[in-house]
Structure formats: C-alpha cells, structure tokens
Design a protein around this motif. Structure first.
Motif, PDB file in Angstrom:
ATOM      1  N   LYS A  59       5.348  -8.331  -0.556  1.00 13.53           N
ATOM      2  CA  LYS A  59       5.107  -9.655  -0.897  1.00 13.53           C
ATOM      3  C   LYS A  59       6.496 -10.172  -0.724  1.00 13.53           C
ATOM      4  O   LYS A  59       7.141 -10.421   0.465  1.00 13.53           O
ATOM      5  CB  LYS A  59       4.029  -9.932  -1.385  1.00 13.53           C
TER       6      LYS A  59
ATOM      7  N   ASP B 131       2.580  -2.403 -11.115  1.00 10.67           N
ATOM      8  CA  ASP B 131       2.576  -2.614  -9.591  1.00 10.67           C
ATOM      9  C   ASP B 131       2.735  -4.229  -9.533  1.00 10.67           C
ATOM     10  O   ASP B 131       1.981  -4.869  -9.907  1.00 10.67           O
ATOM     11  CB  ASP B 131       0.857  -2.202  -9.034  1.00 10.67           C
TER      12      ASP B 131
ATOM     13  N   THR C 262       0.793  -1.188  -0.063  1.00  4.27           N
ATOM     14  CA  THR C 262       0.015  -0.008   0.128  1.00  4.27           C
ATOM     15  C   THR C 262       0.932   1.331   0.074  1.00  4.27           C
ATOM     16  O   THR C 262       0.643   2.232  -0.831  1.00  4.27           O
ATOM     17  CB  THR C 262      -0.929   0.197   1.077  1.00  4.27           C
TER      18      THR C 262
END
Ligand SMILES: *Cc1c(COP(=O)(O)O)cnc(C)c1O
Length: 427
Positions: free
Chosen positions: A267, A239, A118
C-alpha cells in the motif's frame, strides 16, 4: 445524483469481468446499489464518469496517503517512465527506497520488494517456515493477509461480506497448517502452542486490525505475542501492509514499541503503484534466495516506476509536522462525527489509530471479530448511500477501514462533517 454512465459501464463490465470488477470489495454488494466508475482523482477528491465529485475516504484502500495525483508523485513516475518501465536488473531506486523504508522502520535490517501485499505475506510465511523448519502458522479471526490459499481462513471484510467463510478452490490440505486464534486474546494463542508444541513456525497479525474495520490492539496484546513467540521459538510477523506508515510514521511497531522478527509492507510504500515488501532481521532475511535457499522471485519486482512513486510518497510524509497535521484533522473529524451522532441520537462507536478509522453502528467497543460483527450492517448501508449522495465516498462495507491523506485539510473535513450531520438528520 446522476450516475447514468456508471450504470451503463457496469452493465457492460459485468459481461466482461466477473461481477463487473477486478477486486470483490469494489462491487458495493454489502451496501446495495452499484459501483461508480471513476474518471479521475485529484487531491482528496474522486470524480466519477458522470462528473460527480466525492471526498474520498477509501484512497485506493489505503495507499494514497499523499492524496490522488500528487504533483511530486506524478512527476516521479513521469521521470522514471522516460527512462524505461522495467529493466529486470537492479537499479539504484531499489537501494534508495530500501534505505528510506528502513529509516521509517529501523527494525527492518534487510528487505525484499515484491508486487503486492499478498505476495509479501505469502513469502514472509514461507521464509518463517524455512527458518524454523516448522509448518504450522497462527492467524487471527477477522485479519486479512491477502488471498494466498493458506491465508483464506476467517479472513476479514472482503470474504465476510460475501458470506464465504472459506473460498472454494482452496485445498483442505493447504489450510490444515493454518491455526486461527482470536484477536486480542492471548489465551487462545497459548492454547494453540500447548496443543502443537514446537510445530508452530509463526504468528502473523495485523498489529492494528484494519480488515474487519479498525480494531486496535488491547494493551499488552502485541507485547504478549512477542513474549510467547520468543519463548516458543516462533517468528512474529507484523503484517503492516495497511498500518505501515498509516498508524504512525514508523508503523504499528513504533507506535506500540514492539519489535517483530519480520514485517510485511505494501500500500503506502508504493505511492499508489503496485508494490509489496517483506523484511526484518538480517539473520532471517539472509535465507532468501539468492543469499540463501528460500526461493522467491518476481519479473517486475523492484519496478522503477513503483520504486519512484514510493520514494516520492515517503518523501512527502517524512516530516513529523505532516503527521501532526493529519492527527489534528483526524481529531476534528472524530469530534464532528461524535457530536452529529449525539445530536441525532444515533448509537455509534468510532475506532481510530492514526490515519485509519472506522465508524461502527454499534454501542459495543469492538475488540475482535465477535464484537465487530454486532455492528448494524443495514444502518451502515443506509448511511453509506446518504454519504455518497452528499458527496462523500466511504468504503462500501461496515467492516472496512477509512483513510485520510495529507490533502484532507480543515475545509474538506468540515464539509465531511456537514455531510454526516445531513445524513443523520433524515435518519
Ligand atoms: C491489503 C492488505 C493485504 C494484501 O495486499 P494486496 O496488495 O491487496 O495483495 C495484506 N495484508 C493486509 C493487512 C492488507 O491490508
């Protein structure tokens, strides 16, 4: 299946945490039933608090490409912890991880570490706006880029599953500069540039969509975005928070040979600890404070534990052999599911790029959100519950990606296929 302890924990959790969880997709709302509380993870397996074992295809929603509690990752975190958990000052680990990420993605010339995906996308968009001196951005219907206000517009699985097209609390003015185009549809992008000439700062895209289930880019789509953004003086942001070191060793930009201006990561690069990053062309990254005027900061950014876990994880997926093996295991799973569905007469469409996959209960090839949503959610819910009973933990929504790790070996895949056959038998 006995889940007594999970049931009582969930009752307690619901009194303490909104919906009993700390992230909405964990709540199993889209599939019915209730979430399992996890005691531990080991390799390809998750163990719940009642002692049930599951083969895990969620892998913390993508990060755990080395499986749960890989000894190398655990040791790296332990070694780092004894040296202190945070310095608020630079450490050699940041330089080390930066170099490794750039080896995987040579298109990244400079990088800034943050604490989540984010934060990465939010900061990359601020940077693109600062660099172009324009306000508008384009995102795609069904793509998710984290929960920043301006990006909570037609934002994929988590939001869709809850039936919230937008979120309350997001001011209208915050999203007035967020334009939405259709994934895999260059005409919809061209139309926005025609309507808002010289006002669009950036296109942000999941180069392989993963947050509406896996939807690969059609041939020419990413190339088209590159061409259009170059022509229009806009920044192209890939992204790759999910696709980074998931679809290919070098991410989607290596797989499809399209170079974005900026890339966001998360991640996998944190090895299971909270990390995000954004990076790209030096000329643009030089605008980030303190090198330049675009402000962005973080108390725990570049955290030594997270950097160490990331370094250990990237080490483990350094060799091409590991990727060849994951590709072979993925093909084994594709074929097993395909033949089980055929035998049982269940109409499905599988999508997969590298270690990301989705089994859609649909006969329509998904290319965008409109085709994705044709999938049968009720069937998926039934399938999900049966797979859980058969010891396989899938993402609790039709519109999510599934993942494998380097620990998902042949026998684990065979056991998964047997569970699928069993689930379809009682269809
Ligand atoms: C998961 C994800 C994010 C958000 O990352 P968080 O770490 O959950 O904030 C952003 N973009 C994509 C493509 C993702 O898959």
């Amino acid at each position: 299946m006995n889940i007594t302890k999970s049931i009582s924990l969930f009752q307690e959790a619901q009194k303490l945490l909104p919906g009993g969880v700390d992230s909405p997709v964990r709540a199993f709302r889209a599939v019915g039933g209730q979430p399992l509380f996890i005691e531990c993870g080991k390799g390809p397996y998750l163990f719940d608090v009642d002692g049930n074992r599951y083969i895990d295809y969620v892998l913390s929603w993508g990060p755990l490409i080395t499986g749960h509690a890989h000894p190398n990752v655990v040791k790296a975190i332990q070694d780092a912890a004894v040296k202190g958990t945070s310095y608020g000052a630079p450490s050699p680990l940041e330089v080390d991880l930066a170099k490794r990420v750039m080896e995987f993605m040579p298109n990244i010339e400079m990088i800034r570490f943050v604490n989540s995906g984010t934060e990465a996308t939010m900061s990359a968009l601020r940077l693109a706006r600062a660099y172009t001196k324009r306000d508008k951005i384009i995102k795609f219907d069904g793509c998710y880029h984290g929960h920043a206000d301006m990006l909570l517009v037609q934002a994929g699985s988590g939001v869709i599953t809850l039936g919230l097209p937008d979120s309350p609390g997001v001011p209208k003015d915050t999203v007035k500069d967020t334009l939405v185009a259709d994934f895999n549809n260059l005409d919809s992008v061209e139309a926005l540039f025609r309507k808002y000439p010289e006002q669009i700062a950036a296109i942000i895209v999941e180069p392989v969509a993963g947050n509406m289930g896996v939807v690969p880019p059609l041939p020419g789509f990413l190339e088209g975005l590159r061409r259009i953004t170059e022509r229009e003086g806009a920044i192209l942001i890939f992204d790759e928070v999910m696709t980074g070191f998931r679809v290919h060793k070098g991410g989607a930009q290596a797989l499809y040979q399209v170079k974005p201006d900026l890339t966001t990561l998360g991640k996998v690069i944190g090895g299971g600890l909270p990390v995000g990053a954004y990076g790209g062309k030096k000329e643009i990254m030089q605008m980030v404070a303190p090198a330049g005027p675009m402000y962005q900061a973080g108390t725990l950014s570049g955290n030594p534990l997270a950097m160490s876990a990331g370094i250990a994880a990237l080490d483990l997926i350094q060799n091409q052999g590991v990727w060849d093996e994951m590709e072979a295991r993925s093909r084994q799973l594709d074929a097993g599911i395909e033949s089980a569905a055929k035998k049982a007469g269940v109409p499905i469409t599988q999508t997969r790029v590298g270690t990301m996959r989705t089994l859609f209960f649909s006969e329509t090839k998904p290319i965008d959100w409109n085709t994705v949503k044709l999938a049968d959610k009720v069937r998926f819910g039934k399938f999900f519950q049966k797979m859980l009973e058969n010891g396989v933990y899938l993402a609790p929504s039709q519109f999510e990606a599934g993942f494998i790790s380097i620990m998902h070996d042949g026998p684990v895949i065979d056991a998964t296929i047997a569970a699928v056959e069993q689930a379809f038998k009682t269809w």
